[in-house]
Design an enzyme around this catalytic site. Structure first.
Site, PDB file in Angstrom:
ATOM      1  N   ARG A  11     -39.224 -32.459 -12.046  1.00 19.97           N
ATOM      2  CA  ARG A  11     -38.105 -32.250 -11.116  1.00 19.97           C
ATOM      3  C   ARG A  11     -36.974 -33.245 -11.395  1.00 19.97           C
ATOM      4  O   ARG A  11     -35.812 -32.967 -11.130  1.00 19.97           O
ATOM      5  CB  ARG A  11     -38.570 -32.352  -9.654  1.00 19.97           C
ATOM      6  CG  ARG A  11     -37.425 -32.322  -8.651  1.00 19.97           C
ATOM      7  CD  ARG A  11     -37.831 -31.849  -7.241  1.00 19.97           C
ATOM      8  NE  ARG A  11     -39.093 -32.380  -6.797  1.00 19.97           N
ATOM      9  CZ  ARG A  11     -39.297 -33.645  -6.397  1.00 19.97           C
ATOM     10  NH1 ARG A  11     -38.300 -34.514  -6.379  1.00 19.97           N
ATOM     11  NH2 ARG A  11     -40.489 -34.031  -6.004  1.00 19.97           N
ATOM     12  N   TYR A  48     -14.501 -18.636  -6.189  1.00 15.63           N
ATOM     13  CA  TYR A  48     -15.635 -17.722  -6.354  1.00 15.63           C
ATOM     14  C   TYR A  48     -16.233 -17.397  -4.974  1.00 15.63           C
ATOM     15  O   TYR A  48     -16.305 -18.275  -4.115  1.00 15.63           O
ATOM     16  CB  TYR A  48     -16.666 -18.405  -7.261  1.00 15.63           C
ATOM     17  CG  TYR A  48     -17.931 -17.630  -7.437  1.00 15.63           C
ATOM     18  CD1 TYR A  48     -17.967 -16.499  -8.236  1.00 15.63           C
ATOM     19  CD2 TYR A  48     -19.101 -18.034  -6.811  1.00 15.63           C
ATOM     20  CE1 TYR A  48     -19.140 -15.772  -8.395  1.00 15.63           C
ATOM     21  CE2 TYR A  48     -20.279 -17.318  -6.977  1.00 15.63           C
ATOM     22  CZ  TYR A  48     -20.288 -16.195  -7.768  1.00 15.63           C
ATOM     23  OH  TYR A  48     -21.452 -15.488  -7.926  1.00 15.63           O
ATOM     24  N   ASP A  55     -14.071 -26.146 -11.181  1.00 14.29           N
ATOM     25  CA  ASP A  55     -15.013 -25.151 -11.702  1.00 14.29           C
ATOM     26  C   ASP A  55     -14.384 -24.571 -12.976  1.00 14.29           C
ATOM     27  O   ASP A  55     -13.393 -23.852 -12.917  1.00 14.29           O
ATOM     28  CB  ASP A  55     -15.243 -24.068 -10.637  1.00 14.29           C
ATOM     29  CG  ASP A  55     -16.237 -22.989 -11.087  1.00 14.29           C
ATOM     30  OD1 ASP A  55     -16.396 -22.789 -12.315  1.00 14.29           O
ATOM     31  OD2 ASP A  55     -16.833 -22.335 -10.210  1.00 14.29           O
ATOM     32  N   LYS A  73     -22.713 -17.790 -17.164  1.00  9.35           N
ATOM     33  CA  LYS A  73     -21.658 -16.930 -17.692  1.00  9.35           C
ATOM     34  C   LYS A  73     -21.410 -17.233 -19.171  1.00  9.35           C
ATOM     35  O   LYS A  73     -22.270 -17.015 -19.983  1.00  9.35           O
ATOM     36  CB  LYS A  73     -20.400 -17.094 -16.841  1.00  9.35           C
ATOM     37  CG  LYS A  73     -20.655 -17.049 -15.329  1.00  9.35           C
ATOM     38  CD  LYS A  73     -21.075 -15.677 -14.831  1.00  9.35           C
ATOM     39  CE  LYS A  73     -21.569 -15.684 -13.386  1.00  9.35           C
ATOM     40  NZ  LYS A  73     -20.688 -16.322 -12.434  1.00  9.35           N
TER      41      LYS A  73
HETATM   42  C1  LIG Z   1     -20.845 -16.892 -11.225  1.00  4.03           C
HETATM   43  C2  LIG Z   1     -19.970 -17.995 -10.788  1.00  4.03           C
HETATM   44  C3  LIG Z   1     -20.465 -19.020  -9.978  1.00  4.03           C
HETATM   45  C4  LIG Z   1     -21.882 -19.044  -9.467  1.00  4.03           C
HETATM   46  O1  LIG Z   1     -22.801 -19.225 -10.507  1.00  4.03           O
HETATM   47  P1  LIG Z   1     -24.340 -18.719 -10.450  1.00  4.03           P
HETATM   48  O2  LIG Z   1     -24.879 -19.191 -11.757  1.00  4.03           O
HETATM   49  O3  LIG Z   1     -24.318 -17.237 -10.289  1.00  4.03           O
HETATM   50  O4  LIG Z   1     -24.957 -19.400  -9.273  1.00  4.03           O
HETATM   51  C5  LIG Z   1     -19.588 -20.042  -9.640  1.00  4.03           C
HETATM   52  N1  LIG Z   1     -18.315 -20.047 -10.060  1.00  4.03           N
HETATM   53  C6  LIG Z   1     -17.799 -19.070 -10.817  1.00  4.03           C
HETATM   54  C7  LIG Z   1     -16.375 -19.128 -11.243  1.00  4.03           C
HETATM   55  C8  LIG Z   1     -18.604 -18.007 -11.218  1.00  4.03           C
HETATM   56  O5  LIG Z   1     -18.095 -17.023 -11.975  1.00  4.03           O
END
Ligand SMILES: *Cc1c(COP(=O)(O)O)cnc(C)c1O
Length: 399
Positions: free
Chosen positions: A61, A114, A186, A211
């Site tokens: 962990r 998001y 982000d 992504k």
């Molecule tokens: C998909 C996404 C998230 C969330 O990510 P997960 O891996 O699905 O939890 C956060 N920010 C952006 C810009 C995203 O496209």
């Protein structure tokens, strides 16, 4: 970052960063260490590792060699001192926010974050007494004015999801620092191939690794990069709260990252070509892509993005959801799905993807038409994608 990798570019870093220490059985590739525990015959050595005085691992962990290789690679790519990883992008975002925010604190962010992040700002953080002010994403002056009133943290994304608005990261980071606030960015839509928020003045940069970074839509992961001091605080929150990245997912991310630059450059090329094509079609009401000169903040995008404008664009078809129903099922080389950043081209209406958590009223307030389609360009041949989209539109609007 290893010394010998200091004067190389992102493509080389994607392949080699974080890998030098990994030589179990002389294996050339990073080993996937699935062991939860690490065994020590020497009690003093064990104690030193547990206290962080000696390198090594104690319990899954907390840390893991495969996960650490992934974190080192990400830190190198973002130009950060350190990185820590999570079981998903949302875990990276929520853990980062919960590490630093206390009741009575204030956050300034954008309306276009998001969907999941937006829920943190409208539901979970207010529930614990944190005030969240969400500004119009393209109204930089409003954002600066709200930041100047005083806040603990400024949170931004650029380009945004799904209308690919551009936020001036350097400008917002300067406003944040003037009031001693921390800036968190982000960088999911840009990746470190296209944008370096830390170099633009941000304190922390985070990703949904799910992504573009991992890139094959087969792994959930998140990461945050920044100074050793800030990352140690976030790591402490995560090691106790438990949203750790598992070693197999870390390996899948490392494997995906070997081709990060190749993929992202091709995705940018395809997105630009598709945006230009869509802009010529009478069936299309609007096209959103920061690479188009008509985009509101094309100039800022040119300044802060490095090798292209990203793989994501969005467009509104005439007739709203009816137009979507006419066109999307006719596409041959595309998934209609909720993800983005994969090697396959992916289409999805915002109301079933990025903003599925929102009510129709909330989406309307964000300027997201019910028929708005997000397009994440894959790595297919450009001409094939245009031909496919052309036939889907022409067939779809025939009668
Ligand atoms: C998909 C996404 C998230 C969330 O990510 P997960 O891996 O699905 O939890 C956060 N920010 C952006 C810009 C995203 O496209």
């Amino acid at each position: 970052m290893e010394k010998e990798l200091q004067n190389v570019q992102n493509g080389t870093l994607s392949v080699w960063a974080g890998e030098r220490e990994q030589r179990a059985f002389n294996a050339a590739e990073i080993p996937v260490v699935i062991s939860v525990a690490y065994t020590y015959g020497d009690m003093d050595e064990w104690y030193d590792v547990a206290l962080g005085k000696k390198p090594g691992h104690i319990y899954g962990r907390n840390t893991n060699p495969t996960v650490q290789a992934f974190e080192d690679k990400m830190a190198a790519l973002e130009g950060a001192e350190a990185a820590t990883s999570f079981a998903s992008g949302m875990a990276a975002i929520s853990n980062t926010l919960y590490t630093f925010l206390r009741p009575g604190d204030r956050v300034v962010s954008i309306k276009d974050s998001y969907g999941g992040t937006n829920k943190l700002f409208t539901e979970f953080l207010p529930n614990m007494g944190v005030e969240c002010t969400l500004c119009d994403t393209e109204d930089y002056a409003q954002m600066e004015a709200e930041i100047a009133k005083g806040c603990k943290l400024v949170y931004i994304e650029s380009p945004t999801n799904p209308t690919v608005k551009v936020v001036d990261i350097a400008r917002m980071a300067a406003a944040a620092h003037a009031v001693d606030a921390m800036t968190v960015v982000d960088n999911t839509f840009s990746t470190p191939i296209l944008q370096h928020p830390l170099a633009l003045g941000a304190d922390l940069v985070l990703h949904s690794v799910t992504k573009f970074i991992a890139g094959h839509a087969d792994v959930l992961a998140g990461v945050v990069c920044g100074s050793g001091k800030l990352i140690a605080q976030i790591y402490h929150y995560r090691e106790i709260n438990g949203a750790s990245l598992d070693p197999w997912s870390a390996y899948m991310a490392v494997r995906g990252m070997k081709t990060l630059k190749l993929r992202v450059l091709k995705q940018c090329e395809n997105a630009m070509a598709l945006a230009q094509f869509l802009a010529t079609r009478p069936e299309v009401e609007a096209v959103y892509y920061p690479g188009l000169p008509g985009h509101t903040h094309h100039d800022v995008a040119c300044r802060q993005m490095e090798n292209g404008f990203g793989g994501v664009l969005s467009f509104a078809l005439k007739g709203g959801m009816d137009g979507v129903r006419r066109v999307l099922p006719r596409l041959k080389y595309a998934n209609c799905a909720a993800n983005l950043g994969a090697v396959e081209t992916t289409y999805g209406p915002a109301r079933t993807t990025s903003h599925v958590e929102c009510t129709p009223e909330e989406r309307a307030a964000l300027g997201i038409a019910e028929g708005l389609v997000r397009l994440s360009a894959g790595i297919e041949d450009t001409e094939d994608l245009i031909t496919d989209l052309r036939q889907a539109i022409e067939e779809g609007y025939k009668d």
